[in-house]
Motif scaffolding. Structure first.
Motif, PDB file in Angstrom:
ATOM      1  N   MET A   1      44.793  20.695  10.358  1.00  0.00           N
ATOM      2  CA  MET A   1      44.448  19.336   9.918  1.00  0.00           C
ATOM      3  C   MET A   1      44.684  18.322  11.041  1.00  0.00           C
ATOM      4  O   MET A   1      43.915  17.369  11.219  1.00  0.00           O
ATOM      5  N   VAL A   2      45.767  18.527  11.787  1.00  0.00           N
ATOM      6  CA  VAL A   2      46.062  17.614  12.891  1.00  0.00           C
ATOM      7  C   VAL A   2      44.983  17.732  13.965  1.00  0.00           C
ATOM      8  O   VAL A   2      44.491  16.732  14.485  1.00  0.00           O
ATOM      9  N   ARG A   3      44.598  18.979  14.258  1.00  0.00           N
ATOM     10  CA  ARG A   3      43.541  19.168  15.261  1.00  0.00           C
ATOM     11  C   ARG A   3      42.235  18.505  14.821  1.00  0.00           C
ATOM     12  O   ARG A   3      41.557  17.851  15.603  1.00  0.00           O
ATOM     13  N   GLU A   4      41.901  18.673  13.547  1.00  0.00           N
ATOM     14  CA  GLU A   4      40.669  18.049  13.042  1.00  0.00           C
ATOM     15  C   GLU A   4      40.746  16.533  13.132  1.00  0.00           C
ATOM     16  O   GLU A   4      39.774  15.861  13.472  1.00  0.00           O
ATOM     17  N   ALA A   5      41.904  16.005  12.788  1.00  0.00           N
ATOM     18  CA  ALA A   5      42.080  14.552  12.851  1.00  0.00           C
ATOM     19  C   ALA A   5      41.824  14.063  14.269  1.00  0.00           C
ATOM     20  O   ALA A   5      41.151  13.060  14.496  1.00  0.00           O
ATOM     21  N   ARG A   6      42.346  14.822  15.223  1.00  0.00           N
ATOM     22  CA  ARG A   6      42.179  14.450  16.624  1.00  0.00           C
ATOM     23  C   ARG A   6      40.708  14.505  17.012  1.00  0.00           C
ATOM     24  O   ARG A   6      40.209  13.622  17.712  1.00  0.00           O
ATOM     25  N   MET A   7      40.015  15.527  16.519  1.00  0.00           N
ATOM     26  CA  MET A   7      38.589  15.639  16.846  1.00  0.00           C
ATOM     27  C   MET A   7      37.785  14.486  16.268  1.00  0.00           C
ATOM     28  O   MET A   7      36.768  14.079  16.818  1.00  0.00           O
ATOM     29  N   ARG A   8      38.254  13.974  15.125  1.00  0.00           N
ATOM     30  CA  ARG A   8      37.557  12.835  14.524  1.00  0.00           C
ATOM     31  C   ARG A   8      37.903  11.523  15.213  1.00  0.00           C
ATOM     32  O   ARG A   8      37.415  10.469  14.826  1.00  0.00           O
TER      33      ARG A   8
END
Lengths: 266, 313
Positions: B172-179
């Motif tokens: 989830m943290v990685r996805e947040a960063r990608m967004r």
């Protein structure tokens, strides 16, 4: 998703069970005491009992007027059991709103969202007020309901004044608990403040009832402000109500200003 | 570009006790910033100051370009926060609690809450007081992530989560960063930071004792090694081990089966090559806990002597 009064609605939805409990307590007290009036108060028997009691005790309990219907309702409910129940409820609500929420960590999370400190304090005060007002309304309704069958002879227009006094008196305890909670974040201190104000007010009033030289103590007693003019007999005492509600406003404003300044520790 | 978070000389004293000394950090937008340090280092105090839960004694903080206090509720709607010590209680159900927080957060996409609950494996119909610590923590994560805030401030977010859920969280943290969301994450678990963060600051005793890109910090290199070697000559092994760079605290015991324990601060390859020549009956290579790493590496820095362990991280 922004909707009005989120803190108020959450606190009401978190506490409706306890509110039902307090409502049952208030109703039980009224249904137990008031119907007894015709059998013990209306026939002079009560006056005999009062006459046989030590004068100091009678004055402490405020039972001088107990042989009349309004005096009976005042002496048993508004001045004693109802006072006790509402003050305890108000103190517990007032101390949990800020101090309790802080101790449980709820306050930190709420304030980390889009809720300002002032908004939190004001909505908390409003939440206590709404619940107290409900208890005041409920008791007024029951008193009016029992007025005829229990031959109390209360002028219905006077019920508003005494209810406003009762709710205001309890709200003094609730708001000082709120304020001390805002200042310290400690529930136990907030509770002590709310209960302390009620006890001191009651004791000062009782002393003033007995000692003529101590009449000035009434100035310091919210209990005296509420009931000294016997609103159930004499009608709404606007001065007393002004003092009570004015003090509540002072406490709420102070709670708000203090909470704005302080670190929330939890 | 304006940093998502910037602190300049941020200080916090509790009475005469200094909890945070002159903190200077800058978190670039769209990055994951890890704040690590032992318990009591001042992590929680720092994060709470960014959210205006507590106020700095002196110095400045800018969050999304605004002063945390001046930014008020409008600023905090743009932030998702998981407190370090999340305590949730009451008869309210998970769904109801999240509805409440949704009202006082930023705008939430439809189904966002359900999707997050599914990912983390949380039943939203249960009363909050009945939930385990791990499940409460999941609620904490959902309320922080659900409005996809520009900035996530997460204080020990994985505490109480089982390893599978921890992995989902890191995703989830990685996805947040990608967004393009910015994440500030505190932890006392090194591996968590290593797996997600771009940039790390090590906090100890209320000071930053090291800062840089994750790989540039030597934190990851220390290993405790424990092994048993069959039919090895202890003296010969001792001589061989002495030649390995960065190996210390060596102890060798046993006959027939030789037991070796040591601490390695350096490349593990020479050691592995050495074992390979023996019959290895047991081998444990352990990451030290963060506190130990920090103290070993930065134990002589000025921040460590004072104020340690008095405040919660």
């Amino acid at each position: 998703m922004v909707r009005v009064l989120p803190v108020l609605r959450r606190s009401l939805s978190d506490s409706w069970r306890s509110l039902i409990g307090w409502s049952l307590g208030v109703a039980a007290a009224l249904f137990m005491y008031l119907p007894l009036f015709p059998s013990i108060g209306g026939n002079g028997e009560m006056q005999q009992i009062i006459d046989s009691m030590p004068e100091e005790l009678v004055k402490t309990l405020g039972y001088e007027q107990i042989a009349s219907g309004p005096g009976y309702a005042q002496g048993t409910f508004y001045g004693l059991i109802g006072f006790l129940l509402l003050v305890i409820a108000a103190t517990s609500w007032g101390s949990s709103a800020i101090a309790g929420a802080e101790e449980s960590g709820k306050l930190e999370l709420t304030l980390a969202h889009g809720v300002g400190r002032s908004q939190y304090a004001l909505e908390s005060a409003l939440s206590v007020l709404v619940r107290l007002a409900w208890l005041g309304l409920l008791s007024a309704g029951i008193v009016l309901l029992l007025n005829e069958p229990s031959s109390l002879g209360i002028d219905p227009s006077n019920v508003f004044g005494v209810s406003a006094a009762l709710v205001g008196l309890a709200f003094v305890s609730g708001t000082i608990a709120l304020m001390v909670g805002a200042a310290t974040g400690r529930r136990i201190l907030a509770t002590a403040a709310g209960a302390g104000v009620a006890v001191i007010g009651y004791v000062f009033n009782a002393i003033a009832n007995q000692v003529e030289d101590a009449e000035w103590l009434r100035v310091l007693s919210p209990y005296s402000w509420a009931y000294r003019e016997l609103p159930l007999q004499g009608g709404t005492d606007w001065t007393g109500l002004g003092l009570l509600w004015g003090l509540c406003v002072v406490f709420v404003v102070a709670a708000t200003l203090i909470l704005r300044r302080r670190d929330i520790t939890g | 570009m304006t940093p998502a978070i910037e602190t300049i000389g941020l200080k916090k004293r509790y009475g005469s006790h200094p909890a945070i000394h002159d903190l200077d950090i800058a978190v670039e937008p769209g990055t994951v910033f890890g704040l690590i340090g032992p318990n009591g280092a001042g992590k929680t105090t720092t994060l709470r100051m960014l959210l205006d839960i507590i106020r700095p004694s002196s110095g400045q903080a800018r969050v999304l370009g605004l002063d945390p206090r001046g930014g008020g509720p409008a600023l905090r709607r743009r932030i998702g926060y998981v407190p370090g010590e999340l305590r949730l209680e009451g008869r309210i159900r998970g769904r109801g609690l999240l509805r409440h927080y949704a009202e006082i957060s930023g705008t939430i996409a439809p189904k966002a809450v359900e999707d997050l609950a599914d990912r983390l494996g949380l039943d939203l119909n249960r009363q909050v007081r009945m939930l385990s610590k791990g499940n409460k923590q999941k609620l904490g994560l959902i309320q922080a992530f659900m409005h996809r805030p520009e900035l996530l401030i997460l204080d020990e977010p994985t505490s109480g989560l089982d390893p599978l859920v921890q992995r989902e969280f890191l995703e989830m943290v990685r996805e947040a960063r990608m967004r393009g969301q910015t994440v500030l994450l505190s932890s006392h678990v090194l591996s968590e930071i290593q797996q997600t963060a771009d940039h790390v600051a090590v906090l100890s005793g209320g000071r930053i004792v090291a800062e840089g890109a994750v790989a540039s910090l030597r934190l990851g290199q220390i290993r405790h090694v424990r092994m048993s070697l069959d039919r090895a000559d202890p003296d010969a092994i001792r001589v061989e081990l002495a030649a390995i760079p960065g190996l210390r605290d060596v102890s060798i015991t046993g006959e027939g089966e030789t037991r070796v324990t040591a601490t390695l601060d350096g490349d593990i390859d020479p050691l592995a090559k050495l074992f390979a020549r023996y019959r290895v009956t047991d081998l444990v290579v352990e990451e030290p806990d963060l506190e130990e790493s920090v103290l070993q590496l930065y134990g002589n820095s000025p921040g460590n002597a004072r104020g340690k362990g008095v405040n919660r991280g």
